[in-house]
Design a protein around this motif. Structure first.
Motif, PDB file in Angstrom:
ATOM      1  N   PRO A  51      31.382  23.211 115.717  1.00 40.78           N
ATOM      2  CA  PRO A  51      30.689  24.146 114.826  1.00 40.78           C
ATOM      3  C   PRO A  51      29.992  23.457 113.660  1.00 40.78           C
ATOM      4  O   PRO A  51      30.416  22.404 113.183  1.00 40.78           O
ATOM      5  N   VAL A  52      28.904  24.073 113.207  1.00 36.72           N
ATOM      6  CA  VAL A  52      28.266  23.712 111.939  1.00 36.72           C
ATOM      7  C   VAL A  52      28.318  24.941 111.039  1.00 36.72           C
ATOM      8  O   VAL A  52      28.387  26.077 111.518  1.00 36.72           O
ATOM      9  N   GLN A  53      28.274  24.680 109.741  1.00 33.95           N
ATOM     10  CA  GLN A  53      28.357  25.761 108.760  1.00 33.95           C
ATOM     11  C   GLN A  53      27.089  25.767 107.895  1.00 33.95           C
ATOM     12  O   GLN A  53      26.566  24.697 107.551  1.00 33.95           O
ATOM     13  N   ALA A  69      22.664  22.970 106.582  1.00 36.69           N
ATOM     14  CA  ALA A  69      23.854  23.090 107.434  1.00 36.69           C
ATOM     15  C   ALA A  69      24.637  21.785 107.385  1.00 36.69           C
ATOM     16  O   ALA A  69      24.069  20.710 107.188  1.00 36.69           O
ATOM     17  N   GLU A  70      25.961  21.909 107.568  1.00 35.29           N
ATOM     18  CA  GLU A  70      26.853  20.748 107.548  1.00 35.29           C
ATOM     19  C   GLU A  70      27.985  20.987 108.535  1.00 35.29           C
ATOM     20  O   GLU A  70      28.122  22.074 109.103  1.00 35.29           O
ATOM     21  N   SER A  71      28.808  19.951 108.751  1.00 40.09           N
ATOM     22  CA  SER A  71      30.007  20.113 109.579  1.00 40.09           C
ATOM     23  C   SER A  71      31.104  19.222 109.035  1.00 40.09           C
ATOM     24  O   SER A  71      30.862  18.375 108.171  1.00 40.09           O
ATOM     25  N   ASN A  90      25.362  15.880 106.665  1.00 43.03           N
ATOM     26  CA  ASN A  90      23.960  16.292 106.780  1.00 43.03           C
ATOM     27  C   ASN A  90      23.629  16.669 108.226  1.00 43.03           C
ATOM     28  O   ASN A  90      23.210  15.844 109.030  1.00 43.03           O
ATOM     29  N   GLN A  91      23.833  17.946 108.538  1.00 48.93           N
ATOM     30  CA  GLN A  91      23.579  18.438 109.889  1.00 48.93           C
ATOM     31  C   GLN A  91      22.190  19.057 110.037  1.00 48.93           C
ATOM     32  O   GLN A  91      21.610  19.017 111.116  1.00 48.93           O
TER      33      GLN A  91
END
Length: 231
Positions: free
Chosen positions: A113-115, A151-153, A158-159
Motif C-alpha cells: 500500500p501507499v498512503q 504519496a508515501e509508503s 517518496n512514492q
C-alpha cells in the motif's frame, strides 16, 4: 491530440494507459531507446509519458541516450506540457529537475500500500487515503526543487510527487495489467529474493482482477487530471 511515450525496455509498455489514451482520442507515438531512440519535436506533442525500466538514471555510461533523454524531459516540463513519469520515469523527472537518485534502504517488489500525503489539498492530485499498488523498484530520490510529495509508503518515503499542476511522478505502477505483471516477472525474476518488501512470484501473480481494475481506474483519474491541464 498527440501523446508520446518514452520506453526503455520492450517488456515495460503502456499497459492500461494505452486504452485510456485511445478512448480519449489521442494519437500515440513512442521513442524506444532500446532501438533507434528518435525523439519528437516538443511542439508536436500534448502529453509525455515516461515508462519504467530495470536500469538506473545514473547509468549514463552504459546507456548513452540517457543524457539526451533527461534534457528532453526537462525541456518538455519547462514548456508546460503535461508529463507523467512511472517508476524509472519518475526518477528521470526528479533527476532532470535537479534531484538526486540513489538506492532505497529496501527494495519494493510486489503489491504494497501507499498512503496519500495531501489528504486535504485541492491544489494537487488527490490520492486515496490508502491503496495497494504494484511496485518494482530498488532506488529512490530526493524531491527536486518545487516538487511536492503526494504519496508515501512505509518502505519508501517518496512514492509520488507533483511539480506545478501538470507534472506527476509515480514510483509505482498503476498501469499494470495481468499481462504486464507476467512480463516483468519473466524478465526480472532474479530480483525476487528474500526481503521485507519483496513478494514471491506466486503471490504477485495470484493478485485478483479487482486489484488490477482498481489501480487502472486510479491511473485513469491521473491521466484525466493531466489531460485537463494540456493547455
Amino acid at each position: 491530440m498527440h501523446a508520446h511515450y518514452l520506453q526503455h525496455v520492450s517488456f515495460e509498455g503502456l499497459g492500461s494507459i494505452e486504452t485510456w489514451l485511445r478512448d480519449a482520442g489521442y494519437e500515440i507515438t513512442n521513442t524506444r531507446f532500446y532501438e533507434a531512440g528518435v525523439l519528437p519535436s516538443i511542439a508536436d506533442i500534448d502529453l509525455l509519458v515516461i515508462m519504467g525500466g530495470p536500469m538506473s538514471v545514473n547509468d549514463e555510461i552504459q546507456y548513452p541516450w540517457m543524457d539526451k533523454e533527461k534534457k528532453f524531459i526537462k525541456e518538455v516540463i519547462q514548456s508546460g506540457k503535461p508529463t507523467l513519469g512511472i517508476c524509472l520515469g519518475a526518477q528521470l523527472i526528479a533527476a532532470s529537475m535537479g534531484g538526486d537518485v540513489f538506492p532505497n534502504s529496501v527494495k519494493e517488489i510486489g503489491w504494497f500500500p501507499v498512503q496519500a500525503t495531501k489528504t486535504d489539498s485541492t491544489t494537487f492530485f488527490q490520492f486515496p487515503k490508502e491503496i495497494p499498488v504494484f511496485h518494482w523498484h530498488g532506488e529512490t530520490f530526493n524531491l527536486p526543487e518545487g516538487a511536492v510529495s503526494i504519496a508515501e509508503s512505509k518502505g519508501c518515503k517518496n512514492q509520488a510527487f507533483q511539480i506545478g499542476d501538470s507534472v506527476i511522478g509515480l514510483q509505482f505502477h498503476l498501469e499494470t495489467t495481468p499481462g504486464s505483471a507476467q512480463a516483468i516477472v519473466k524478465h526480472c525474476r532474479d530480483e525476487l529474493v528474500d526481503g521485507a518488501y519483496i513478494q514471491r512470484e506466486e503471490e504477485i501473480l495470484a493478485t485478483p482482477q479487482e486489484q488490477y481494475k482498481a489501480i487502472n481506474k486510479l491511473m485513469g483519474k491521473i491521466l484525466e487530471y493531466l489531460h485537463t491541464r494540456k493547455g
